[in-house]
Design an enzyme around this catalytic site. Structure first.
Site, short mmCIF file in Angstrom:
data_model
loop_
_atom_site.label_atom_id
_atom_site.label_comp_id
_atom_site.label_asym_id
_atom_site.label_seq_id
_atom_site.Cartn_x
_atom_site.Cartn_y
_atom_site.Cartn_z
N GLY A 68 -5.31 -0.58 -3.31
CA GLY A 68 -3.97 -0.01 -3.21
C GLY A 68 -3.47 0.60 -4.51
N SER A 98 -2.23 -5.48 -7.24
CA SER A 98 -2.21 -4.44 -6.21
C SER A 98 -2.70 -5.04 -4.91
CB SER A 98 -3.14 -3.30 -6.60
OG SER A 98 -4.49 -3.71 -6.49
N ASP A 99 -2.40 -4.38 -3.80
CA ASP A 99 -3.12 -4.73 -2.58
C ASP A 99 -4.52 -4.14 -2.73
OD1 ASP A 99 -3.93 -5.57 -0.14
OD2 ASP A 99 -2.25 -4.75 0.98
N TRP A 100 -5.44 -4.57 -1.86
CA TRP A 100 -6.85 -4.23 -2.05
C TRP A 100 -7.09 -2.72 -1.87
CZ3 TRP A 100 -5.64 -8.60 -3.46
CH2 TRP A 100 -6.55 -9.56 -3.86
N TYR A 117 0.81 -1.23 0.00
CA TYR A 117 0.00 0.00 0.00
C TYR A 117 0.84 1.28 0.00
CZ TYR A 117 -4.41 -2.32 1.39
OH TYR A 117 -5.55 -3.06 1.44
#
Ligand code: BGC
Length: 856
Positions: A234, A230-232, A200
């Protein structure tokens, strides 16, 4: 009829060329929370990803599928046993992913504990990059060889939780390489994860989802063919992340990569169609890998299932017991001899609590759970007199009421009725759209509401508190993302609807917990009604909002405790018992996603409770549960301490196995336990200051710091006792093979480990290397872990060989000037220890000519 898994045989070059640009665009972002995009016209199936890392949740937090929760990562790191981690990965993670219909596990996590305060410290294996990288390799290799992909995360620098979407980790190039990238690098070299998740945060100025490190390191230097997601939520821009090499935006509801916005970026040439197709191709490569490795998932019915075979349950228990660290055992008071005991006091807030793992995305619904209390009671003969007292309270928010709420006809859970709103004043439709039996009291709905509901809706939950035989004052706690109110027997007890205070819950979209009490009468079945709606008051007082990641609510509760009385009673109980077993620690409220701890102290009056019990009964065993380090001001008075991390479903059985000697403990701390917060390496600069986090401790992370500044920790990295003792001898170190080239460089370290005690035991032998003083003026840390060998099942009197291979990684440091790994000529000291602070044998080898390298 083509099958979805036929993509296994597709020519991807052709496929990518052949699909429409809109389809390529669609492939670069997910669908819903957990799936990739399917293109039915081209027979491209969707794949499902699932958290991860200590179990497989499936696609729902809410009304989720019961699952195996394996020990948290710091616990796995403490086994120092790559073979055991390998079996667990294959049997308890890969197989579990298949039961959930998931092709990719969102794990392992290999961030680094710069401080034990990190909210997700429990989720990464170790403060040491070598140990972390090796454990991660065993995890990844064995999940993937069983047909399921892994997504190593969070690349890189997500080493704390406060401000995680924004902070800029300012890390020197050398520390970045040697500490923070190293576990990823080792895992890439040994096991090639199929996917990476970008962190993130920013690193040195740029968010990781748009950082050139993605390409420079993962693609160019390591030559990885993994897909990068990506991270959620992010991703914070469109062209930046597409151009930086971020293949997949997750989740699908993130909505940067829409047809419209991608179209505009294409027209303005902020991105090129060719780049979009390259990103889509990486997603397809991953889908193809999944289809080749486990076609049955791709062609499956998508259902999520639970299956705990007897062998699984046994392995869960073995794994958990292997992670328990015996910190102290003065006078050999452990193992307890169950047959010699008449009266046992079990005390402490964690004894009966449902503490399985940390919170946030690592949390899941356990298919079964054995509490410490239950495990200990089961292991004691029937005629032992057992007393119990909670002693003190340790929760941050009120404890779960799962199992405490029943329906009118006595089933566990409550009845949830879903209603649409007919206007903007929260008026409900005359009839519910759907009615469910819901067993949880923490509901993270995240898009799992019935799809037929409109934009604004309510869920009314109705149940009864299980009647009890005592009168108490009972306190509820209610936290919500949305709005909620609680009624008991028709009376409003908590209003978290009209006035709200923003808090950290539910990934920071929730309120603070509001509390309310009522008189719980003996024998009465009190009615509980909770009204939840998905619309919350706007932060600035304007239009109502729908929380971005959906509605969530948590109802907890407990009797109001007279704290002084509870401590007094516990002390009396301990005094009159043969042995007092005190179970204390943290839980998923304290260690979770979104925020960090603020103290290393145990919660509430726990320390006072422990100290008073130790004073009352010298035969006291302290059992601590925490995903990371905690302070122990009473340590000198405690003869026996077991640190048990978070052990998952098998918690209580594993604790009992070690407590009563069925298992001889052999775990060793995967991170340093400091005496006090002020002693930790990042003290004073751990937090984000105006959005910047200065990694000022640089290379001195964990034990390297304590050793460098000569601060004695509470318990050193690598420390852990056994019920037997070991003698180390006969250290042999070969002269380096291929000593002047990186490829093929090899030094073999061998020694003999003898069991000098009376019971069979296993020993994690640790090999540390000290680099020679640099002729280029570089400074090095005192020593670094470069190898370990878990020598298993050594019988009393028996000797076994431990051996470790040191390769180019073991002798190299990152030279910032040339941006290369370099090994200098000179004498390398090899310290072989039972912990970082307990070195038993020392030797050396020499490198005659320096060498440099790049890549893996
Ligand atoms: C976490 C990730 C996780 C993802 C999906 C994020 O908030 O940082 O580790 O995999 O959510 O649940």
């Amino acid at each position: 009829m083509p099958k979805p898994s036929d993509i296994a045989h597709a020519d991807l070059d052709e496929l990518v060329k052949g699909i429409k640009l809109e389809d390529a665009i669609a492939l670069t972002s997910g669908v819903g929370f957990w799936n990739t995009h399917a293109v039915s016209s081209a027979n491209i199936p969707a794949i499902k990803v699932s958290d991860g890392p200590n179990g497989i949740r499936g696609s729902r937090y809410f009304m989720g599928t019961p699952a195996k929760v394996i020990p948290c990562a710091t616990a796995l790191g403490s086994t120092w046993d790559t073979e055991l981690i390998g079996s667990a990965a294959a049997k308890l993670l890969a197989e579990e992913a298949k039961l959930r219909g998931a092709s990719i596990i969102l794990g392992p996590t290999v961030n680094i504990q710069r401080s034990p305060l990190g909210g997700r410290s429990f989720e990464s294996f170790s403060e040491d990059p070598y140990l972390s990288g090796q454990i991660a390799s065993a995890y990844i290799a064995n999940v993937q060889s069983h047909g399921i992909g892994t997504c190593i995360k969070h690349f890189v620098g997500n080493d704390m939780e406060n401000d995680r979407f924004a902070y800029d980790a300012i890390i020197s190039p050398r520390a970045l390489r040697e500490i923070y990238l190293m576990p990823f690098m080792i895992a890439e070299r040994n096991a090639q994860p199929w996917a990476y998740m970008a962190a993130y945060n920013r690193v040195n100025g740029l968010h990781m989802s748009e950082n050139p490190l993605l390409k420079e390191i993962i693609r160019d230097e390591w030559k990885s063919d993994a897909m990068i997601m990506s991270d959620w939520f992010g991703t914070y821009g469109l062209s930046e992340s597409i151009n930086a090499g971020l293949d997949l935006e997750m989740p699908g509801v993130g909505k940067w990569r829409t047809q419209d916005q991608m179209g505009r970026c294409l027209r303005s040439k902020k991105i090129m169609a060719r780049t979009v197709r390259e990103r889509a191709r990486k997603v397809l490569e991953l889908v193809q890998k999944c289809a080749r490795a486990a076609p049955e998932i791709i062609d499956g019915d998508g259902q999520e299932r639970t299956n705990d075979s007897q062998e699984d349950v046994a392995l869960m228990r073995r794994l958990a017991a292997q992670a328990i660290v015996l910190l102290k055992n003065d006078g050999g008071i452990l193992p307890l001899k169950a047959d010699h005991l008449k009266k046992v006091a079990i005390i402490g807030p964690n004894a009966k609590a449902r503490v399985l793992t940390g919170g946030g995305s690592a949390s899941l619904k356990a298919s079964y759970f054995v509490s410490p209390y239950e495990g200990i009671v089961k292991a004691l003969p029937k005629d032992v007199e057992i007393s119990y007292n909670e002693g003190s309270q340790a929760f941050l928010t009120m404890p779960t009421l799962d199992g405490e709420i029943i329906t009118e006809d006595g089933k566990s859970g409550w009845i949830g009725s879903w209603y649409d709103h007919v206007d903007r004043n929260f008026s409900l439709a005359p009839k519910p759209l759907k009615v469910d039996l819901i067993s949880e009291t923490k509901l993270i709905i995240l898009g799992s509401q019935p799809p037929e509901l409109g934009e604004r809706w309510s869920l009314i939950l109705r149940g009864f508190l299980r009647p009890r035989d005592t009168d108490t004052i009972f306190e509820f706690g209610l936290t919500v993302a949305g709005r909620a109110k609680l009624f008991v027997d028709g009376e409003l007890v908590i209003d978290n609807w009209t006035k709200q205070r923003p808090g950290d819950a539910f990934f920071r979209t929730g309120t603070l917990e509001e509390r309310g009490t009522f008189h719980r009468k003996a024998g009465v079945k009190h009615e509980i009604v909770l009204e939840l709606c998905n619309v919350k008051p706007a932060a600035g007082g304007g239009e109502d909002e729908i929380p971005p990641s959906g509605a969530a609510v948590q109802l907890g509760g407990a009797d109001v405790l007279d704290a002084d009385k509870a401590i007094e009673e516990s002390v009396e109980m301990a005094r009159s018992a043969d042995v007092a077993i005190v179970v204390v620690g943290l839980n998923a409220d304290w260690e979770t996603s979104g925020y960090d701890r603020t103290t290393l102290a145990l919660p509430g009056r726990t320390d006072e409770l422990v100290a008073k019990i130790l004073a009352a009964n010298p035969k006291t065993v302290v059992i601590t549960q925490a995903g990371s380090a905690v302070e122990m001001p009473w340590v000198d008075f405690a003869p026996a301490i077991l640190h048990t991390w978070y052990l998952g479903n098998a918690t209580g059985d594993a604790i009992a196995d070690v407590l009563f000697g069925k298992v001889n403990p052999s775990a060793k701390l995967s991170l340093t336990f400091p005496k006090r917060l002020q002693d930790t390496p990042s003290y004073g600069h751990f937090a984000s200051e105006n959005g910047k986090v200065r990694y000022a401790e640089d290379l001195y992370v964990g034990y390297k710091h304590y050793e460098n500044v000569n601060i004695a920790p509470l318990f050193a990295f690598g420390h852990g006792l056994s019920y037997t003792s070991f003698e180390y001898s006969n250290l042999k170190i070969t002269t380096p093979k291929a000593s002047s080239v990186a490829e093929g460089f090899e030094v073999v370290v061998k020694l003999v480990v003898k069991n000098t005690g009376a019971v069979t035991g296993s020993e994690a032998v640790q090999v540390y290397v000290t680099l020679p003083p640099s002729s280029f003026g570089h400074l090095h840390v005192p020593k670094q872990l470069r190898g370990f060998h878990k020598v298993r099942d050594i019988e009393p009197g028996e000797s076994k060989e431990a051996s470790v291979i040191l390769d180019k990684y073991a002798v190299s440091y990152w030279e910032e000037g040339t941006a290369r790994w370099r090994a200098e000529r000179g004498k390398y000291i090899v310290s072989v220890g039972a912990s970082s602070a307990n070195i038993r044998l020392v030797g050396e080898f020499e490198i005659g000519r320096e060498f440099e390298w790049r890549g893996l």
